[in-house]
Design a protein around this motif. Sequence first.
Motif: not given
Length: 169
Positions: A93-94, A113-114, A126-129
């Motif tokens: 999701c990044q 970037p995708a 998403c903001a998840a690492t």
Amino acid sequence: MWAASLALAPLLGACGDADEPAVAETTEAPDPMASASERAAEEFGQRMPQPVDPWPDSIRGDYRLAGIDGEPFDQPFGVAIHIGQDRIEFENCQQVTWRYRYDPPALITERTPAITIDINPKPLPCAATFPPPLADMVRAIDSATQAEKTPENGLRLSGGGHSVLLFSQ
């Protein structure tokens, strides 16, 4: 009929040219310097395996992540990596993907970037690492400078002291 051919067999051998030496089956003694596996291969008429060509012509394909930096990827989840004509992608999701150029054995990767993919609607990042093993994988692909086949028929992308090992799916 079979009995008649057996009776004629000695006579047929006498029909050859008198100047021709009789063909005798010869067996050569095994090379005493050969290893046991080489002698076994000769005995059974098998060819020894040829060394792996270390530089594949193309790295395109669908792979699973098998190792990072020389250690097995032993996680409760798998990572599928797609290497297309000029892009390396995995589901995240990044929205991290790479454009690449491959001129055996040299590999150049550039993160892109995708979001540049041509679909509508565009997915939101998403903001998840990344969890630590995936962060290590991303770092290894970021720094990759060469691609090589492994003896196990894997694909290793390496450079900058990092590597990822991929196996075809």
